[in-house]
Scaffold this motif. Structure first.
Motif, PDB file in Angstrom:
ATOM      1  N   ALA A  67       6.287  -5.789 -18.596  1.00  0.00           N
ATOM      2  CA  ALA A  67       5.252  -4.821 -19.108  1.00  0.00           C
ATOM      3  C   ALA A  67       4.079  -4.650 -18.170  1.00  0.00           C
ATOM      4  N   VAL A  68       3.815  -5.740 -17.301  1.00  0.00           N
ATOM      5  CA  VAL A  68       2.550  -5.503 -16.633  1.00  0.00           C
ATOM      6  C   VAL A  68       2.817  -4.353 -15.677  1.00  0.00           C
ATOM      7  N   TYR A  69       3.953  -4.257 -15.063  1.00  0.00           N
ATOM      8  CA  TYR A  69       4.066  -2.891 -14.190  1.00  0.00           C
ATOM      9  C   TYR A  69       4.719  -1.743 -14.951  1.00  0.00           C
ATOM     10  N   SER A  70       5.517  -1.934 -16.102  1.00  0.00           N
ATOM     11  CA  SER A  70       6.026  -0.674 -16.537  1.00  0.00           C
ATOM     12  C   SER A  70       5.058   0.001 -17.654  1.00  0.00           C
ATOM     13  N   ALA A  71       3.940  -0.877 -18.198  1.00  0.00           N
ATOM     14  CA  ALA A  71       3.279  -0.388 -19.366  1.00  0.00           C
ATOM     15  C   ALA A  71       1.838  -1.280 -19.032  1.00  0.00           C
ATOM     16  N   PRO A  72       1.076  -0.955 -17.936  1.00  0.00           N
ATOM     17  CA  PRO A  72       0.247  -1.761 -17.473  1.00  0.00           C
ATOM     18  C   PRO A  72      -0.963  -1.893 -18.228  1.00  0.00           C
ATOM     19  N   ASP A  73      -1.171  -1.325 -19.312  1.00  0.00           N
ATOM     20  CA  ASP A  73      -2.373  -1.212 -20.210  1.00  0.00           C
ATOM     21  C   ASP A  73      -1.931  -1.589 -21.551  1.00  0.00           C
ATOM     22  N   ALA A  74      -0.891  -2.122 -21.668  1.00  0.00           N
ATOM     23  CA  ALA A  74      -0.278  -2.913 -22.925  1.00  0.00           C
ATOM     24  C   ALA A  74      -0.783  -4.043 -23.038  1.00  0.00           C
ATOM     25  N   ASP A  75      -0.974  -4.419 -24.284  1.00  0.00           N
ATOM     26  CA  ASP A  75      -1.461  -5.813 -24.540  1.00  0.00           C
ATOM     27  C   ASP A  75      -0.236  -6.512 -25.273  1.00  0.00           C
ATOM     28  N   VAL A  76      -0.312  -7.688 -25.192  1.00  0.00           N
ATOM     29  CA  VAL A  76       0.949  -8.592 -25.785  1.00  0.00           C
ATOM     30  C   VAL A  76       0.193  -9.721 -26.877  1.00  0.00           C
ATOM     31  N   ILE A  77       0.890  -9.363 -27.871  1.00  0.00           N
ATOM     32  CA  ILE A  77       0.700 -10.364 -28.926  1.00  0.00           C
ATOM     33  C   ILE A  77       1.851 -11.134 -29.059  1.00  0.00           C
ATOM     34  N   TYR A  78       2.006 -12.460 -29.043  1.00  0.00           N
ATOM     35  CA  TYR A  78       2.875 -13.500 -29.032  1.00  0.00           C
ATOM     36  C   TYR A  78       2.998 -13.838 -30.541  1.00  0.00           C
ATOM     37  N   GLY A  88      -2.980 -22.920 -25.356  1.00  0.00           N
ATOM     38  CA  GLY A  88      -3.245 -21.525 -24.806  1.00  0.00           C
ATOM     39  C   GLY A  88      -2.575 -21.356 -23.399  1.00  0.00           C
ATOM     40  N   GLU A  89      -1.485 -22.093 -23.007  1.00  0.00           N
ATOM     41  CA  GLU A  89      -0.858 -21.918 -21.731  1.00  0.00           C
ATOM     42  C   GLU A  89      -0.064 -20.436 -21.487  1.00  0.00           C
ATOM     43  N   LEU A  90       0.112 -19.887 -22.372  1.00  0.00           N
ATOM     44  CA  LEU A  90       0.682 -18.445 -22.490  1.00  0.00           C
ATOM     45  C   LEU A  90      -0.389 -17.542 -22.107  1.00  0.00           C
ATOM     46  N   PHE A  91      -1.446 -17.950 -22.091  1.00  0.00           N
ATOM     47  CA  PHE A  91      -2.580 -16.842 -21.731  1.00  0.00           C
ATOM     48  C   PHE A  91      -2.660 -16.962 -20.020  1.00  0.00           C
ATOM     49  N   GLY A  92      -2.195 -17.916 -19.424  1.00  0.00           N
ATOM     50  CA  GLY A  92      -1.930 -18.329 -18.016  1.00  0.00           C
ATOM     51  C   GLY A  92      -0.674 -17.706 -17.454  1.00  0.00           C
ATOM     52  N   MET A  93       0.198 -17.780 -18.246  1.00  0.00           N
ATOM     53  CA  MET A  93       1.709 -17.322 -18.034  1.00  0.00           C
ATOM     54  C   MET A  93       2.009 -15.792 -18.012  1.00  0.00           C
ATOM     55  N   SER A  94       1.122 -15.322 -18.902  1.00  0.00           N
ATOM     56  CA  SER A  94       1.310 -13.646 -19.298  1.00  0.00           C
ATOM     57  C   SER A  94      -0.169 -13.282 -19.224  1.00  0.00           C
ATOM     58  N   ARG A  95      -0.458 -12.433 -17.741  1.00  0.00           N
ATOM     59  CA  ARG A  95      -1.706 -11.865 -17.564  1.00  0.00           C
ATOM     60  C   ARG A  95      -2.234 -10.803 -18.634  1.00  0.00           C
ATOM     61  N   ASN A  96      -1.066 -10.302 -19.643  1.00  0.00           N
ATOM     62  CA  ASN A  96      -1.383  -9.194 -20.372  1.00  0.00           C
ATOM     63  C   ASN A  96      -1.568  -9.791 -21.929  1.00  0.00           C
ATOM     64  N   ARG A  98      -2.759 -11.347 -25.245  1.00  0.00           N
ATOM     65  CA  ARG A  98      -4.328 -11.117 -25.869  1.00  0.00           C
ATOM     66  C   ARG A  98      -4.282 -11.946 -26.935  1.00  0.00           C
ATOM     67  N   LEU A  99      -3.245 -12.158 -27.551  1.00  0.00           N
ATOM     68  CA  LEU A  99      -3.314 -12.985 -29.004  1.00  0.00           C
ATOM     69  C   LEU A  99      -1.979 -13.942 -29.110  1.00  0.00           C
ATOM     70  N   VAL A 100      -2.030 -15.006 -29.956  1.00  0.00           N
ATOM     71  CA  VAL A 100      -0.919 -15.747 -30.462  1.00  0.00           C
ATOM     72  C   VAL A 100      -0.783 -15.849 -31.978  1.00  0.00           C
ATOM     73  N   LEU A 101      -0.115 -15.271 -32.594  1.00  0.00           N
ATOM     74  CA  LEU A 101      -0.088 -15.585 -34.101  1.00  0.00           C
ATOM     75  C   LEU A 101       0.941 -16.467 -34.468  1.00  0.00           C
ATOM     76  N   ARG A 102       0.725 -17.466 -35.087  1.00  0.00           N
ATOM     77  CA  ARG A 102       1.524 -18.381 -35.598  1.00  0.00           C
ATOM     78  C   ARG A 102       2.364 -18.102 -36.673  1.00  0.00           C
ATOM     79  N   LYS A 103       3.656 -18.478 -36.751  1.00  0.00           N
ATOM     80  CA  LYS A 103       4.518 -18.219 -37.941  1.00  0.00           C
ATOM     81  C   LYS A 103       4.480 -19.310 -38.859  1.00  0.00           C
ATOM     82  N   PRO A 104       4.572 -18.965 -40.146  1.00  0.00           N
ATOM     83  CA  PRO A 104       4.815 -17.827 -40.699  1.00  0.00           C
ATOM     84  C   PRO A 104       3.495 -16.709 -40.449  1.00  0.00           C
TER      85      PRO A 104
END
Length: 130
Positions: A67-78, A88-96, A98-104
């Motif tokens: 998505a960094v290339y196909s939708a560069p302005d899109a934000d990611v919520i995991y 918070g390692e995900l923020f280093g792995m995915s430059r887009n 923005r948030l991590v929501l924990r399940k449930p």
């Protein structure tokens, strides 16, 4: 209204999340696996990617990175129920990312966070309740 790409492999959660997001006024595209999500990214330009981190034995980070290339302005919520990446390692792995929501995931929290990132607010991680 935001365009949301929802990647969730649990059909029940996929239904509940997509209905809640549509009720909040968003245009939701759903995918059940990484391939479907990549295909959806070729058909639409989402504002937000809502990604289940653990998807059918793998990770959805490939979708975020595409998505960094196909939708560069899109934000990611995991979304994750996993103990992977607790610091918070995900923020280093995915430059887009923005948030991590924990399940449930609470539905009100989900819709609030989608609205939050579409307003261009800074990155944050929602704390795990104790």
């Amino acid at each position: 209204m935001a365009v949301v790409l929802l990647l969730e492999d649990d059909p029940g959660l996929q239904y509940v999340f997509s209905e809640a997001l549509e009720d909040a006024g968003h245009d939701v595209h759903v995918a059940s696996d990484n391939d479907q999500a990549m295909s959806a990214l070729r058909r639409c330009t989402p504002d937000v990617l809502l990604l289940d981190l653990m998807i059918q034995g793998g990770l959805s980070t490939d979708v975020a990175n595409y998505a960094v290339y196909s939708a560069p302005d899109a934000d990611v919520i995991y979304m994750t129920g996993s103990g992977l990446f607790p610091k918070g390692e995900l923020f280093g792995m995915s430059r887009n990312a923005r948030l991590v929501l924990r399940k449930p995931v609470d539905i009100r929290e989900l819709t609030t966070m989608v609205a939050h990132v579409t307003l261009g607010e800074p990155t944050l991680e929602v704390p795990v309740p104790t």
